[in-house]
Design an enzyme around this catalytic site. Sequence first.
Site: not given
Length: 230
Positions: A99, A187-189
């Site tokens: 993301m 912001g990440s995953r």
Amino acid sequence: MNMFKIVAVPMHKEGRKFVATFAVVTVLLTALWAPLFWPGLAVTIWCYYFFRDPVRIVPKQPSLVMSPADGIVSLIEEVVPPSELGLGDAPLIRVSVFMNVFNCHVNRAPITGVVRHIAYHHGKFLNASLDKASIHNERNGLTIEAADGTRIGVVQIAGLVARRIVCFVREGDRCGVGERFGLIRFGSRLDVFLPAGVKPRVSVGQIAIAGETILADLSNPSQMMPGTPI
């Protein structure tokens, strides 16, 4: 970008204090120098947009594993799952959804089931698109068990900008597929570990939508979209 479509989308309550903070800062900056109103307004609108929580049409077929996040499928690999998930030490297919700061960051349950394990780990804040982020970055792992005993591992991974992982559920809670279970800021995953023998129905580079994109079908383990690397 249609501003009406942005402000018309509901915002998750986690974003209220951030939007309020940006709005107050915008007012203060405007008092110092009027032209600062416009960049301040733009950042405030972006913050609202970041915490948007749109309605999703979630398929109810029990065998489907849905994407837990909006973003791009960045990795599909066979790896040993984190020990805290309790999924064993044999390699499983891991599907990663990255993301960026413009994606919706509300995370949704990939299947209907009971949350059996939740494990939080402190760590670094490397770029979440990197493979090593799964091991070194701050993360929060969940194991969800379906009614037939099938278990899916889901890991929230903080990224280069992200500094806060939020989890809304507790061990023992029951969650429905597509229901909101957490959020990661800026912001990440998300990593999803599929059961042994189950192949993904997505490909690297594909855009995923939380609660709407099908990652796998448990009723047809051998099914895999053409060209999907593993």
